[in-house]
Design an enzyme around this catalytic site. Structure first.
Site, PDB file in Angstrom:
ATOM      1  N   LYS A   1       3.210   0.712   1.023  1.00 35.81           N
ATOM      2  CA  LYS A   1       3.142   0.411  -0.401  1.00 35.81           C
ATOM      3  C   LYS A   1       2.548   1.580  -1.157  1.00 35.81           C
ATOM      4  O   LYS A   1       1.527   2.099  -0.714  1.00 35.81           O
ATOM      5  CB  LYS A   1       2.259  -0.826  -0.572  1.00 35.81           C
ATOM      6  CG  LYS A   1       1.987  -1.212  -1.990  1.00 35.81           C
ATOM      7  CD  LYS A   1       0.988  -2.332  -2.027  1.00 35.81           C
ATOM      8  CE  LYS A   1       0.569  -2.549  -3.449  1.00 35.81           C
ATOM      9  NZ  LYS A   1      -0.501  -3.460  -3.580  1.00 35.81           N
TER      10      LYS A   1
ATOM     11  N   ARG B   1      -2.099  -4.299 -12.576  1.00 36.29           N
ATOM     12  CA  ARG B   1      -3.509  -4.503 -12.930  1.00 36.29           C
ATOM     13  C   ARG B   1      -3.630  -5.229 -14.255  1.00 36.29           C
ATOM     14  O   ARG B   1      -4.606  -5.923 -14.493  1.00 36.29           O
ATOM     15  CB  ARG B   1      -4.258  -3.181 -12.898  1.00 36.29           C
ATOM     16  CG  ARG B   1      -4.378  -2.690 -11.451  1.00 36.29           C
ATOM     17  CD  ARG B   1      -5.137  -1.397 -11.318  1.00 36.29           C
ATOM     18  NE  ARG B   1      -5.074  -0.939  -9.934  1.00 36.29           N
ATOM     19  CZ  ARG B   1      -5.491   0.242  -9.514  1.00 36.29           C
ATOM     20  NH1 ARG B   1      -6.015   1.092 -10.385  1.00 36.29           N
ATOM     21  NH2 ARG B   1      -5.393   0.575  -8.249  1.00 36.29           N
TER      22      ARG B   1
ATOM     23  N   GLU C   1      -3.200   4.193  10.510  1.00 39.97           N
ATOM     24  CA  GLU C   1      -3.568   2.924   9.862  1.00 39.97           C
ATOM     25  C   GLU C   1      -2.722   1.772  10.427  1.00 39.97           C
ATOM     26  O   GLU C   1      -3.226   0.689  10.694  1.00 39.97           O
ATOM     27  CB  GLU C   1      -3.350   3.013   8.345  1.00 39.97           C
ATOM     28  CG  GLU C   1      -4.456   3.714   7.569  1.00 39.97           C
ATOM     29  CD  GLU C   1      -5.670   2.805   7.356  1.00 39.97           C
ATOM     30  OE1 GLU C   1      -5.720   1.690   7.924  1.00 39.97           O
ATOM     31  OE2 GLU C   1      -6.585   3.231   6.624  1.00 39.97           O
TER      32      GLU C   1
ATOM     33  N   LYS D   1      -1.410   1.532   2.468  1.00 40.43           N
ATOM     34  CA  LYS D   1      -1.419   1.308   1.022  1.00 40.43           C
ATOM     35  C   LYS D   1      -2.059   2.521   0.361  1.00 40.43           C
ATOM     36  O   LYS D   1      -3.210   2.853   0.637  1.00 40.43           O
ATOM     37  CB  LYS D   1      -2.204   0.039   0.695  1.00 40.43           C
ATOM     38  CG  LYS D   1      -2.331  -0.217  -0.798  1.00 40.43           C
ATOM     39  CD  LYS D   1      -2.987  -1.547  -1.081  1.00 40.43           C
ATOM     40  CE  LYS D   1      -3.183  -1.741  -2.569  1.00 40.43           C
ATOM     41  NZ  LYS D   1      -3.788  -3.027  -2.888  1.00 40.43           N
TER      42      LYS D   1
HETATM   43  C1  PBG Z   1      -4.790  -5.758  -4.911  1.00 37.47           C
HETATM   44  C2  PBG Z   1      -3.372  -5.402  -5.045  1.00 37.47           C
HETATM   45  C3  PBG Z   1      -2.774  -4.442  -5.881  1.00 37.47           C
HETATM   46  C4  PBG Z   1      -1.402  -4.598  -5.721  1.00 37.47           C
HETATM   47  C5  PBG Z   1      -1.206  -5.591  -4.778  1.00 37.47           C
HETATM   48  N1  PBG Z   1      -2.420  -6.072  -4.362  1.00 37.47           N
HETATM   49  C6  PBG Z   1      -3.349  -3.505  -6.864  1.00 37.47           C
HETATM   50  C7  PBG Z   1      -4.331  -2.484  -6.488  1.00 37.47           C
HETATM   51  O1  PBG Z   1      -4.600  -2.213  -5.323  1.00 37.47           O
HETATM   52  O2  PBG Z   1      -4.906  -1.939  -7.442  1.00 37.47           O
HETATM   53  C8  PBG Z   1      -0.356  -3.824  -6.470  1.00 37.47           C
HETATM   54  C9  PBG Z   1       0.979  -4.495  -6.583  1.00 37.47           C
HETATM   55  C10 PBG Z   1       1.865  -3.928  -7.631  1.00 37.47           C
HETATM   56  O3  PBG Z   1       1.574  -2.904  -8.286  1.00 37.47           O
HETATM   57  O4  PBG Z   1       2.931  -4.541  -7.836  1.00 37.47           O
HETATM   58  N2  PBG Z   1      -5.583  -4.929  -4.169  1.00 37.47           N
END
Ligand code: PBG
Length: 325
Positions: free
Chosen positions: A248, A205, A233, A195
């Protein structure tokens, strides 16, 4: 031998021929639809930067889940908004919080739907970080215990798969141990393994009300320039017990999806994140692009890169379009 013996255009002459030789076929079977659960009853508030995506109370989540299941989409992933935020994100593991109540409601409705949960603290903490903060630092080891507790509460509510998205080291192992020692050996882990610290999470957010109140997430999420580190990872997460690994965001990281697919034999997921979705929606609303063709091309690209599971806010539209293809 080449032209005129070889003429690749021969196989592109009709839709039947193109279909015959097509290498990548889209279907609903790998789709996961993300949803945002909030407290209350009868709540359905559209996220302004994500047209068609809502913050919803458990009763409304179930209604939309019924529609999702009827469209042939096999799974949803639930994100939660708390009633109250605090330093340690305690509502993440609360059996009466929005996610846990939504899972319970989906189960009671006996829908033919897999329930995945996002396991993270950022929606639940007052500072908006994905772990415990001390002296301005996000602490690793105290955070993984809290994440494991959140995952356990999701399993208790009836989740099929838990998806840790925090990027703390060792959290997959901590969650696996916690689930196993509490009788949930059958609950699978979808690890957000690679990620990246990405600007593409912006609209999410807003949806999850999880913007960090200070600093950024670059001390735990990955640097966009790295691919070898992504493989490391992923290897670590598989070692700790991840059943499915995820990359992601998706579009700027198609090379990472491909590399993970080639190196590892577990199912590979990709998250077509909020910013990727919102850009398409905004351009479509301006009449600048053909939304349906763009989305089909994007999802084809993510699948062709090697992801067999795709989390996307376009899932419902896609399922409708695929019914008519
Ligand atoms: C939480 C999380 C995030 C996303 C999924 N789980 C945001 C972040 O890490 O700030 C993003 C998903 C999206 O943008 O559709 N940690």
């Amino acid at each position: 031998m080449s032209f005129p013996v070889h003429r690749p255009r021969r196989l592109r002459r009709s839709e039947a021929l193109r279909g015959l030789v097509r290498e990548t076929h889209l279907s609903t079977s790998g789709l996961i639809y993300p949803m945002f659960a909030c407290p209350g009853k009868g709540v359905r508030a559209e996220v302004s930067s994500m047209p068609g995506i809502y913050q919803q109370s458990p009763d409304r989540i179930v209604e939309e889940c019924r529609e999702v299941a009827n469209l042939g989409i096999p799974a949803v992933i639930l994100f939660g908004l708390p009633e109250h935020k605090d330093e340690t994100g305690s509502e993440a593991a609360d059996p009466n919080a929005a996610v846990q109540r939504s899972i319970d409601a989906i189960r009671k409705a006996k829908l033919n739907l897999l329930v995945v949960t996002d396991v993270c603290l950022c929606e639940y903490t007052s500072h908006g970080h994905c772990g415990v903060v001390k002296n301005g630092e996000v602490l690793n080891d105290p955070s993984i215990e809290l994440l494991a507790n959140a995952a356990l509460s999701h399993a208790r509510a009836g989740a099929d798969i838990v998806g840790p998205s925090d990027m703390m080291d060792g959290r997959v192992g901590a969650i696996r141990r916690k689930l196993d020692s509490n009788g949930f050996a059958d609950v699978a882990i979808l690890a957000y393994a690679a990620k990246y610290a990405s600007a593409f999470y912006g609209p999410f957010r807003e949806a999850a009300e999880s913007t960090p109140q200070f600093g950024h997430r670059r001390s735990y999420q990955m640097d966009p320039g790295n691919i070898r580190e992504a493989l490391r990872e992923v290897a670590l997460d598989i070692d700790e017990g991840a059943d499915i690994v995820m990359v992601k965001p998706a579009l700027p990281y198609l090379d990472v999806i491909r590399a993970v697919r080639e190196r590892f034999d577990v199912p590979v997921a990709a998250y077509n994140v909020s910013g990727e979705f919102s850009m398409v929606k905004a351009a479509a609303r301006n009449g600048w692009i053909d939304e349906q063709r763009i989305v089909l091309e994007i999802i084809t690209g993510i699948q062709r890169a090697g992801a067999s599971i795709i989390l996307t806010y376009h899932a419902k539209d896609l399922a409708r379009w695929l019914q008519h293809c």
